[in-house]
Structures are given as structure tokens and as C-alpha cells.
Write a protein that holds these residues in place. Structure first.
Motif, mmCIF file in Angstrom:
data_model
loop_
_atom_site.group_PDB
_atom_site.id
_atom_site.type_symbol
_atom_site.label_atom_id
_atom_site.label_comp_id
_atom_site.label_asym_id
_atom_site.label_seq_id
_atom_site.Cartn_x
_atom_site.Cartn_y
_atom_site.Cartn_z
ATOM 1 N N UNK A 104 0.982 -1.149 -0.106
ATOM 2 C CA UNK A 104 0.277 -0.148 0.222
ATOM 3 C C UNK A 104 0.755 1.212 0.223
ATOM 4 N N UNK A 105 1.388 1.347 -0.973
ATOM 5 C CA UNK A 105 2.047 2.863 -1.039
ATOM 6 C C UNK A 105 1.474 4.074 -0.916
ATOM 7 N N UNK A 110 -8.102 9.480 -2.846
ATOM 8 C CA UNK A 110 -7.756 7.275 -3.474
ATOM 9 C C UNK A 110 -6.667 7.308 -3.151
ATOM 10 N N UNK A 111 -6.347 6.022 -2.574
ATOM 11 C CA UNK A 111 -4.994 5.762 -2.000
ATOM 12 C C UNK A 111 -5.449 4.127 -2.734
ATOM 13 N N UNK A 112 -3.939 3.599 -2.937
ATOM 14 C CA UNK A 112 -3.329 2.728 -3.891
ATOM 15 C C UNK A 112 -3.036 1.403 -3.481
ATOM 16 N N UNK A 113 -3.693 -0.354 -3.512
ATOM 17 C CA UNK A 113 -3.087 -1.842 -2.768
ATOM 18 C C UNK A 113 -2.868 -2.133 -4.079
ATOM 19 N N UNK A 114 -1.486 -2.676 -3.868
ATOM 20 C CA UNK A 114 -1.663 -3.430 -4.870
ATOM 21 C C UNK A 114 -0.961 -5.367 -4.214
ATOM 22 N N UNK A 115 -1.057 -6.409 -4.773
ATOM 23 C CA UNK A 115 -0.987 -7.408 -4.893
ATOM 24 C C UNK A 115 -1.133 -8.090 -5.477
#
Length: 171
Positions: free
Chosen positions: A153-154, A162-167
Motif C-alpha cells: 500500500x504505497x 483515493x489510495x492504492x493497494x497492490x498484491x
């Protein structure tokens, strides 16, 4: 490779991604009633030949296979936990090993509340009568439960928007 935008609406995000990455192909899944707007936008942008449109509901059917990455842009917070868990499981099933998931939406501050965003989106979901704003930590837990790893989660420049989460699906 190929990006599938689930709940992609008229294709705004997908069009921007395809313009940015000229060699990438796209797929869009949204309700059948939304497909004419997506066809019109993507056609106007000259992207029709690079996109496969899938009219359907992620609630009722499988998520289409064939993408290396799947995006959920402003999708999860509109739904309750059971729907989100089911969607994340379907996304996991649709991705190949090593496939990436990108989630971008308003997220709560969790243990460190973001006053403006947390309050606004709490009222938004209350007014809509569905969904809830979750922290990046909570979304990460739900992704982990679905089988994803390498969860990141940068730090967002404007987390109240908004926020970003990657996986990724493990190899």
C-alpha cells in the motif's frame, strides 16, 4: 500484457491505462447496460481493437480469465464484506500465477483516521445504504484471505481522495 478493469464503467480508467501503455490490451467487465457507454468512449479514443468488453455482473458470474492484471477502481467500498470477499476470490481464480491485482479507492485511515476522507465517505456509504470504507490494512487482510501475497500500500499523495493497494497471486 492484458489488464481487466472489473466494474470499469464507461472505460475511463482503462482508456487512460491503454494510452499510457501502447502495447497493452484491455478487458472491461461491467453490467450490460453500461456496455454502450464503454463502446462509445473506447471507440472515440481509438481503442476498440485493443479491448474486449464483457457485459455481466461479478456478483452472478465468474470474472473473465485472460488478463495478467486486474484493476478494481472505486469498486470495493460500494459493497459489503461478503460481496468483497466473493469478488476477491473470483479475481484470484481468474488471474494466472504471478498475476497482479490493483485496488484504488477511498480508504479510511485505519488506526490513524484521515478526518476529511473518513467522515465524507462514511456519510457517502451510509447515504447509499450499502458498502463501507475500509483501511488499506483491512483490504490487505481480505486480499490475504483470498490467497494473495506481496501486498503493498504505497503512500498516497491525497489519501482523502483515493489510495492504492497492490498484491499478487503467488507463483
Amino acid at each position: 500484457g492484458t489488464l481487466l478493469d472489473v466494474g470499469g464503467g464507461s472505460g475511463v480508467f482503462l482508456a487512460a491505462a491503454l494510452k499510457r501503455y501502447g502495447g497493452m490490451r484491455g478487458m472491461l467487465l461491467d453490467l450490460p447496460d453500461v456496455m454502450p457507454a464503454a463502446e462509445e468512449r473506447l471507440g472515440r479514443e481509438g481503442l476498440t481493437g485493443r479491448v474486449a468488453l464483457h457485459g455481466g455482473s461479478f456478483r452472478e458470474g465468474a470474472v473473465p480469465e485472460g488478463a495478467d492484471a486486474i484493476s478494481l477502481i472505486r469498486v470495493l467500498y460500494d459493497h459489503d464484506d461478503d460481496t468483497v470477499r466473493a469478488l476477491l476470490a473470483k479475481v484470484h481464480d481468474a488471474l494466472p500465477e504471478g498475476g497482479r491485482l490493483v485496488i484504488s479507492e477511498p480508504m479510511s485511515g485505519g488506526r490513524r483516521p484521515e478526518r476529511a476522507g473518513d467522515v465524507y465517505f462514511a456519510f457517502y456509504t451510509m447515504a447509499m445504504g450499502t458498502g463501507r470504507v475500509r483501511s488499506a490494512e483491512r483490504i490487505g487482510e481480505m486480499c490475504r484471505e483470498a490467497g494473495f501475497g506481496n501486498i503493498r500500500a504505497p503512500k498516497a499523495r491525497r489519501p482523502f481522495i483515493t489510495s492504492v493497494l497492490t498484491c499478487a497471486k503467488p507463483d
